[in-house]
Design a protein around this motif. Sequence first.
Motif, PDB file in Angstrom:
ATOM      1  N   UNK A 176     -19.368 -12.841  -9.568  1.00  0.00           N
ATOM      2  CA  UNK A 176     -18.464 -11.684  -9.635  1.00  0.00           C
ATOM      3  C   UNK A 176     -18.176 -11.296 -11.081  1.00  0.00           C
ATOM      4  N   UNK A 177     -18.007 -12.289 -11.959  1.00  0.00           N
ATOM      5  CA  UNK A 177     -17.716 -11.993 -13.353  1.00  0.00           C
ATOM      6  C   UNK A 177     -18.858 -11.293 -14.062  1.00  0.00           C
ATOM      7  N   UNK A 178     -20.069 -11.467 -13.588  1.00  0.00           N
ATOM      8  CA  UNK A 178     -21.246 -10.862 -14.215  1.00  0.00           C
ATOM      9  C   UNK A 178     -21.449  -9.414 -13.784  1.00  0.00           C
ATOM     10  N   UNK A 179     -20.998  -9.077 -12.592  1.00  0.00           N
ATOM     11  CA  UNK A 179     -21.199  -7.721 -12.088  1.00  0.00           C
ATOM     12  C   UNK A 179     -20.576  -6.690 -13.029  1.00  0.00           C
ATOM     13  N   UNK A 223     -18.870  -4.156 -12.891  1.00  0.00           N
ATOM     14  CA  UNK A 223     -17.913  -3.362 -12.114  1.00  0.00           C
ATOM     15  C   UNK A 223     -16.501  -3.745 -12.535  1.00  0.00           C
ATOM     16  N   UNK A 224     -16.101  -3.411 -13.759  1.00  0.00           N
ATOM     17  CA  UNK A 224     -14.772  -3.797 -14.241  1.00  0.00           C
ATOM     18  C   UNK A 224     -13.671  -3.392 -13.265  1.00  0.00           C
ATOM     19  N   UNK A 225     -12.764  -4.311 -12.999  1.00  0.00           N
ATOM     20  CA  UNK A 225     -11.683  -4.053 -12.053  1.00  0.00           C
ATOM     21  C   UNK A 225     -12.103  -4.329 -10.630  1.00  0.00           C
ATOM     22  N   UNK A 226     -13.172  -3.687 -10.195  1.00  0.00           N
ATOM     23  CA  UNK A 226     -13.650  -3.860  -8.824  1.00  0.00           C
ATOM     24  C   UNK A 226     -14.122  -5.294  -8.599  1.00  0.00           C
ATOM     25  N   UNK A 227     -14.753  -5.887  -9.619  1.00  0.00           N
ATOM     26  CA  UNK A 227     -15.271  -7.256  -9.437  1.00  0.00           C
ATOM     27  C   UNK A 227     -14.141  -8.250  -9.212  1.00  0.00           C
ATOM     28  N   UNK A 228     -12.942  -7.961  -9.759  1.00  0.00           N
ATOM     29  CA  UNK A 228     -11.810  -8.848  -9.515  1.00  0.00           C
ATOM     30  C   UNK A 228     -11.391  -8.807  -8.052  1.00  0.00           C
ATOM     31  N   UNK A 229     -11.454  -7.613  -7.460  1.00  0.00           N
ATOM     32  CA  UNK A 229     -11.140  -7.482  -6.040  1.00  0.00           C
ATOM     33  C   UNK A 229     -12.175  -8.215  -5.200  1.00  0.00           C
ATOM     34  N   UNK A 253     -13.556 -20.023 -13.949  1.00  0.00           N
ATOM     35  CA  UNK A 253     -14.963 -19.915 -14.326  1.00  0.00           C
ATOM     36  C   UNK A 253     -15.489 -18.492 -14.363  1.00  0.00           C
ATOM     37  N   UNK A 254     -14.742 -17.522 -13.824  1.00  0.00           N
ATOM     38  CA  UNK A 254     -15.228 -16.150 -13.948  1.00  0.00           C
ATOM     39  C   UNK A 254     -15.239 -15.690 -15.396  1.00  0.00           C
ATOM     40  N   UNK A 255     -14.493 -16.407 -16.246  1.00  0.00           N
ATOM     41  CA  UNK A 255     -14.435 -16.054 -17.675  1.00  0.00           C
ATOM     42  C   UNK A 255     -15.700 -16.449 -18.425  1.00  0.00           C
ATOM     43  N   UNK A 303     -24.854 -16.952 -11.208  1.00  0.00           N
ATOM     44  CA  UNK A 303     -23.967 -17.570 -10.232  1.00  0.00           C
ATOM     45  C   UNK A 303     -24.560 -18.836  -9.650  1.00  0.00           C
ATOM     46  N   UNK A 304     -25.850 -18.782  -9.334  1.00  0.00           N
ATOM     47  CA  UNK A 304     -26.524 -19.965  -8.781  1.00  0.00           C
ATOM     48  C   UNK A 304     -26.536 -21.108  -9.789  1.00  0.00           C
ATOM     49  N   UNK A 305     -26.843 -20.800 -11.059  1.00  0.00           N
ATOM     50  CA  UNK A 305     -26.911 -21.844 -12.081  1.00  0.00           C
ATOM     51  C   UNK A 305     -25.552 -22.480 -12.324  1.00  0.00           C
TER      52      UNK A 305
END
Length: 382
Positions: A274-277, A279-285, A304-306, A361-363
């Motif tokens: 999610x953090x990589x997408x 989509x600022x703001x939307x990825x948090x949702x 870890x999203x950071x 995400x997988x790694x």
Amino acid sequence: MNVKCLVVIALYNHAKTIRQVAQGCLKFCNDVLVVDDASTDGGLKEVDELPIYKISLVKNKGKGNAILEAVKFAKSNSFTHIITIDADAQHFSSDIVLFLDQISKTPNSIIIGVRDFTGLNIPAASKFGRKFGGFWVKIQTGKTIADIQSGFRVYPIFIFGKFPIYSKRFDFEVEIIVKALWAGFDVQEIAIKVFYPPKKERVSHFNFFFDNVRLGILNTYLTFRAMIPIPHKKYIFSHQKIQSLNPFKAVLSQLKEKNNPLILGLSGGWAAFCGTLALPGVRNIILLFGVGWWNLNRLVAFSLDKLAMPPFIPFVCIETGYFIRHGHFLTHASWQVIGREFGYRVWEWFLGSLIVAPIFGFLVGLVVFVIGCILRRGLIYG
């Protein structure tokens, strides 16, 4: 704990049923309190001669406010728990016995009565409201609550004052559960019976427009607050703190609590994805939705999203997107490339993130899982 329970009936214009409800409660609990929320039908007079406590409020402020007034009374009279029951006779007072039994087992828990919706005359709005409310609580807390709107429940008195409650009407019953879960309190559920009279005989003070607006505003606030990576103050059961500067320290703290490495890995992988997408703001949702829906580890996920924060991961995404569009990597920077073609870089960032996000995400998930297994094995056998 020496348990002392007070049954609380919040009354507003249910003169026809309040006596029946109060008398039924007295059969199973000696201490009953009716809080009249400025009724206009003289309902409180119906229980004048009954051996119960009574509070009469001058101004109608809502069910939640009536319950909070009951809490003040309970505190000043040394009660340890309140059992709230609706005044419309839809609940069976005999089920108080079930609550008393559960209190003896889990005295520190909020206990909610899950209504049996298999009977006659069950309103479609109630069925939908229960599912809809449960969906948002799952998103906001990661916990499954089967009947967030049930008014037949138990509150330990000591939880009040531990966190602010702003709702004073029907939305009170949602806000207090969500914030109690955030604070680390346990919520138990037990099955109860419910009676709904035919629609023509039913009396409800739930305002379809205004109360749904209040619930909508409340859920919006609770959802956005759940997205903010600031830890809630904990009181029991959990002492987790979100580690914003050292994400792996958060993972290690979870391993010390013997959490499942697979869940930690999935939590870390979902966070990195999610953090990589782009989509600022939307990825948090999206992150919040997944954490709640799959009951992942919130502390690990919001730490870890950071790992995907700028500049490295967005740079990799842009390079990947550029390669997809042109067949080679971007190897130079200029005003033309960064300034005038800014829109193209944003598009390449988004395009590249669709490729990089699942890989990263997988790694991350794999690394967290492997480290978790190693450390977990050391904790068990070391």
